[in-house]
Design a protein around this motif. Structure first.
Motif, PDB file in Angstrom:
ATOM      1  N   TYR A   1       0.482  -7.106   5.718  1.00 35.97           N
ATOM      2  CA  TYR A   1       1.593  -6.754   4.831  1.00 35.97           C
ATOM      3  C   TYR A   1       2.271  -5.520   5.405  1.00 35.97           C
ATOM      4  O   TYR A   1       1.681  -4.794   6.202  1.00 35.97           O
ATOM      5  N   ILE A   2       3.497  -5.277   4.970  1.00 37.74           N
ATOM      6  CA  ILE A   2       4.212  -4.080   5.394  1.00 37.74           C
ATOM      7  C   ILE A   2       4.840  -3.425   4.162  1.00 37.74           C
ATOM      8  O   ILE A   2       5.304  -4.129   3.257  1.00 37.74           O
ATOM      9  N   ILE A   3       4.787  -2.095   4.131  1.00 32.86           N
ATOM     10  CA  ILE A   3       5.453  -1.353   3.066  1.00 32.86           C
ATOM     11  C   ILE A   3       6.307  -0.263   3.705  1.00 32.86           C
ATOM     12  O   ILE A   3       5.980   0.246   4.771  1.00 32.86           O
ATOM     13  N   GLU A   4       7.410   0.060   3.054  1.00 35.16           N
ATOM     14  CA  GLU A   4       8.284   1.128   3.528  1.00 35.16           C
ATOM     15  C   GLU A   4       8.107   2.400   2.721  1.00 35.16           C
ATOM     16  O   GLU A   4       8.503   3.473   3.167  1.00 35.16           O
ATOM     17  N   ARG A   5       7.498   2.264   1.530  1.00 37.42           N
ATOM     18  CA  ARG A   5       7.214   3.411   0.663  1.00 37.42           C
ATOM     19  C   ARG A   5       5.908   3.143  -0.071  1.00 37.42           C
ATOM     20  O   ARG A   5       5.605   1.982  -0.401  1.00 37.42           O
ATOM     21  N   PRO A   6       5.123   4.165  -0.363  1.00 36.00           N
ATOM     22  CA  PRO A   6       3.836   3.971  -1.038  1.00 36.00           C
ATOM     23  C   PRO A   6       3.950   3.211  -2.371  1.00 36.00           C
ATOM     24  O   PRO A   6       3.069   2.402  -2.695  1.00 36.00           O
ATOM     25  N   ILE A   7       5.009   3.407  -3.107  1.00 34.79           N
ATOM     26  CA  ILE A   7       5.175   2.739  -4.398  1.00 34.79           C
ATOM     27  C   ILE A   7       5.150   1.218  -4.258  1.00 34.79           C
ATOM     28  O   ILE A   7       4.805   0.498  -5.193  1.00 34.79           O
ATOM     29  N   GLU A   8       5.483   0.717  -3.079  1.00 36.67           N
ATOM     30  CA  GLU A   8       5.512  -0.733  -2.852  1.00 36.67           C
ATOM     31  C   GLU A   8       4.129  -1.368  -2.919  1.00 36.67           C
ATOM     32  O   GLU A   8       4.008  -2.588  -3.072  1.00 36.67           O
TER      33      GLU A   8
END
Length: 90
Positions: free
Chosen positions: A78-85
């Motif tokens: 998986y990939i996230i751009e911000r921790p909230i994701e």
């Protein structure tokens, strides 16, 4: 000697932790140890480097690439751009 968590007053945010200096194990083995010790069945590893990805693979858990970091791993689950994701993934 104070641990990193104690020095930065982070103990209240973590129920358990481990490090190679205490166990003599590799980081991947320490991940497995913490999972076994705490009966964790569904863990993930969030990181930003090829080394982080390798640790997750060694421990048998999904790797979430934090694209806001410094590295560029070859593969990830998986990939996230911000921790909230993280909240949207699970």
């Amino acid at each position: 000697m104070k641990t990193f968590y104690a020095y930065h007053k982070l103990e209240k945010y973590f129920l358990d932790f481990e490090n190679p200096g205490r166990t003599g194990l590799s980081k991947g083995e320490n991940i497995q140890l913490i999972m076994e010790r705490n009966h964790i069945k569904n863990a993930v590893y969030v990181g930003d480097t090829q080394g982080n990805m390798a640790l997750a693979k060694f421990a048998g858990i999904p790797f979430i690439f934090a694209s806001y970091g410094f590295g560029k791993p070859e593969e990830y689950d998986y990939i996230i751009e911000r921790p909230i994701e993280l909240l949207n993934l699970f």
